[in-house]
Design a protein around this motif. Structure first.
Motif, PDB file in Angstrom:
ATOM      1  N   LYS A 107       0.845  -1.194   0.000  1.00  0.00           N
ATOM      2  CA  LYS A 107       0.000   0.000   0.000  1.00  0.00           C
ATOM      3  C   LYS A 107       0.879   1.243   0.000  1.00  0.00           C
ATOM      4  N   ILE A 108       0.632   2.162  -0.977  1.00  0.00           N
ATOM      5  CA  ILE A 108       1.446   3.381  -1.058  1.00  0.00           C
ATOM      6  C   ILE A 108       0.634   4.651  -0.805  1.00  0.00           C
ATOM      7  N   PHE A 109      -0.694   4.579  -0.931  1.00  0.00           N
ATOM      8  CA  PHE A 109      -1.576   5.701  -0.610  1.00  0.00           C
ATOM      9  C   PHE A 109      -2.830   5.143   0.037  1.00  0.00           C
ATOM     10  N   ASP A 110      -3.464   5.938   0.899  1.00  0.00           N
ATOM     11  CA  ASP A 110      -4.675   5.501   1.588  1.00  0.00           C
ATOM     12  C   ASP A 110      -5.900   5.464   0.685  1.00  0.00           C
ATOM     13  N   SER A 111      -5.876   6.214  -0.408  1.00  0.00           N
ATOM     14  CA  SER A 111      -6.992   6.232  -1.347  1.00  0.00           C
ATOM     15  C   SER A 111      -6.519   6.796  -2.686  1.00  0.00           C
ATOM     16  N   GLU A 112      -7.323   6.590  -3.724  1.00  0.00           N
ATOM     17  CA  GLU A 112      -7.014   7.173  -5.030  1.00  0.00           C
ATOM     18  C   GLU A 112      -7.066   8.700  -4.937  1.00  0.00           C
ATOM     19  N   ALA A 113      -8.040   9.216  -4.191  1.00  0.00           N
ATOM     20  CA  ALA A 113      -8.160  10.677  -4.029  1.00  0.00           C
ATOM     21  C   ALA A 113      -6.926  11.248  -3.341  1.00  0.00           C
ATOM     22  N   SER A 114      -6.406  10.545  -2.340  1.00  0.00           N
ATOM     23  CA  SER A 114      -5.194  10.986  -1.636  1.00  0.00           C
ATOM     24  C   SER A 114      -3.991  10.991  -2.577  1.00  0.00           C
ATOM     25  N   ALA A 115      -3.885   9.953  -3.401  1.00  0.00           N
ATOM     26  CA  ALA A 115      -2.775   9.865  -4.353  1.00  0.00           C
ATOM     27  C   ALA A 115      -2.832  11.021  -5.348  1.00  0.00           C
ATOM     28  N   LYS A 116      -4.028  11.289  -5.879  1.00  0.00           N
ATOM     29  CA  LYS A 116      -4.174  12.351  -6.877  1.00  0.00           C
ATOM     30  C   LYS A 116      -4.011  13.734  -6.263  1.00  0.00           C
ATOM     31  N   ALA A 117      -4.346  13.881  -4.974  1.00  0.00           N
ATOM     32  CA  ALA A 117      -4.127  15.159  -4.287  1.00  0.00           C
ATOM     33  C   ALA A 117      -2.635  15.378  -4.032  1.00  0.00           C
ATOM     34  N   THR A 118      -1.916  14.305  -3.751  1.00  0.00           N
ATOM     35  CA  THR A 118      -0.474  14.375  -3.494  1.00  0.00           C
ATOM     36  C   THR A 118       0.310  14.590  -4.777  1.00  0.00           C
TER      37      THR A 118
ATOM     38  N   VAL B  23       8.281   7.455  -4.567  1.00  0.00           N
ATOM     39  CA  VAL B  23       7.931   6.749  -3.343  1.00  0.00           C
ATOM     40  C   VAL B  23       8.948   5.625  -3.173  1.00  0.00           C
ATOM     41  N   VAL B  24       9.279   5.318  -1.943  1.00  0.00           N
ATOM     42  CA  VAL B  24      10.228   4.243  -1.670  1.00  0.00           C
ATOM     43  C   VAL B  24       9.433   3.023  -1.233  1.00  0.00           C
ATOM     44  N   VAL B  25       9.606   1.933  -1.966  1.00  0.00           N
ATOM     45  CA  VAL B  25       8.916   0.683  -1.690  1.00  0.00           C
ATOM     46  C   VAL B  25       9.966  -0.405  -1.574  1.00  0.00           C
ATOM     47  N   GLN B  26      10.035  -1.038  -0.418  1.00  0.00           N
ATOM     48  CA  GLN B  26      11.022  -2.092  -0.168  1.00  0.00           C
ATOM     49  C   GLN B  26      12.433  -1.624  -0.518  1.00  0.00           C
ATOM     50  N   GLY B  27      12.750  -0.393  -0.150  1.00  0.00           N
ATOM     51  CA  GLY B  27      14.081   0.153  -0.373  1.00  0.00           C
ATOM     52  C   GLY B  27      14.368   0.582  -1.798  1.00  0.00           C
TER      53      GLY B  27
ATOM     54  N   LYS C 128      11.244   0.044 -16.509  1.00  0.00           N
ATOM     55  CA  LYS C 128      10.587  -1.040 -15.791  1.00  0.00           C
ATOM     56  C   LYS C 128       9.284  -0.470 -15.249  1.00  0.00           C
ATOM     57  N   ARG C 129       8.180  -1.181 -15.467  1.00  0.00           N
ATOM     58  CA  ARG C 129       6.869  -0.737 -15.015  1.00  0.00           C
ATOM     59  C   ARG C 129       6.390  -1.604 -13.855  1.00  0.00           C
ATOM     60  N   TYR C 130       5.549  -1.029 -13.032  1.00  0.00           N
ATOM     61  CA  TYR C 130       4.953  -1.734 -11.906  1.00  0.00           C
ATOM     62  C   TYR C 130       3.443  -1.617 -12.016  1.00  0.00           C
ATOM     63  N   THR C 131       2.746  -2.666 -11.623  1.00  0.00           N
ATOM     64  CA  THR C 131       1.292  -2.655 -11.649  1.00  0.00           C
ATOM     65  C   THR C 131       0.764  -1.898 -10.443  1.00  0.00           C
ATOM     66  N   LEU C 132      -0.161  -0.970 -10.696  1.00  0.00           N
ATOM     67  CA  LEU C 132      -0.872  -0.282  -9.612  1.00  0.00           C
ATOM     68  C   LEU C 132      -2.278  -0.849  -9.549  1.00  0.00           C
ATOM     69  N   GLU C 133      -2.775  -0.988  -8.337  1.00  0.00           N
ATOM     70  CA  GLU C 133      -4.139  -1.460  -8.144  1.00  0.00           C
ATOM     71  C   GLU C 133      -4.845  -0.509  -7.195  1.00  0.00           C
ATOM     72  N   ILE C 134      -6.004  -0.005  -7.647  1.00  0.00           N
ATOM     73  CA  ILE C 134      -6.823   0.877  -6.823  1.00  0.00           C
ATOM     74  C   ILE C 134      -7.834  -0.015  -6.104  1.00  0.00           C
ATOM     75  N   ARG C 135      -7.798   0.005  -4.782  1.00  0.00           N
ATOM     76  CA  ARG C 135      -8.737  -0.778  -3.970  1.00  0.00           C
ATOM     77  C   ARG C 135      -9.529   0.169  -3.077  1.00  0.00           C
ATOM     78  N   GLU C 136     -10.560  -0.359  -2.430  1.00  0.00           N
ATOM     79  CA  GLU C 136     -11.367   0.465  -1.526  1.00  0.00           C
ATOM     80  C   GLU C 136     -10.534   1.093  -0.420  1.00  0.00           C
ATOM     81  N   ASP C 137      -9.521   0.368   0.042  1.00  0.00           N
ATOM     82  CA  ASP C 137      -8.735   0.858   1.180  1.00  0.00           C
ATOM     83  C   ASP C 137      -7.415   1.519   0.780  1.00  0.00           C
ATOM     84  N   GLY C 138      -7.190   1.726  -0.526  1.00  0.00           N
ATOM     85  CA  GLY C 138      -5.978   2.426  -0.914  1.00  0.00           C
ATOM     86  C   GLY C 138      -5.450   2.070  -2.288  1.00  0.00           C
ATOM     87  N   VAL C 139      -4.278   2.623  -2.581  1.00  0.00           N
ATOM     88  CA  VAL C 139      -3.570   2.375  -3.848  1.00  0.00           C
ATOM     89  C   VAL C 139      -2.386   1.480  -3.526  1.00  0.00           C
TER      90      VAL C 139
END
Length: 118
Positions: free
Chosen positions: A5-16, A25-29, A91-102
């Protein structure tokens, strides 16, 4: 694949990350660039394969590309390809928008090999 999880919501991600901008963003270093275009959010390596500048310092355009701030190399965010084929793809990474975050999908790390013994 491990989902982080990198954002709490899609709206939060788009606001940021405002439209046409990107953010690291740093994910697993590992630094990942999350870019915001009219087509949505995309995640790619933060390092330009041309000469290594941070793509998160760049912008996006109407063609759904991220533009490196150093030499203006353009990479399509859905394919990773550089628009003129001058360097290797991103290199691309898959993003998934879920009810509880991105979430970003990270490849699972291979288990460490045990040394061979007789």
């Amino acid at each position: 694949m491990e989902w982080i999880k990198i954002f709490d919501s899609e709206a939060s991600a788009k606001a940021t990350i405002p439209l046409t901008k990107a953010r690291a963003v740093v994910v697993q270093g590992q630094e990942i660039c999350v870019a915001h275009t009219a087509a949505g959010l995309f995640a790619v390596d933060n390092v330009c394969p041309h000469l290594g500048d941070a793509l998160s310092r760049g912008t996006t355009n109407y063609l759904n590309e991220i533009i490196c701030p150093w030499h203006s190399y353009r990479f399509h965010l859905q394919t990773g390809q550089e628009c003129r084929g001058r360097t290797q793809p991103l290199k691309r990474y898959t993003l998934e928008i879920r009810e509880d975050g991105v979430y970003v999908g990270m490849p699972e790390k291979a288990p460490a090999l045990e040394p061979f013994s007789d």
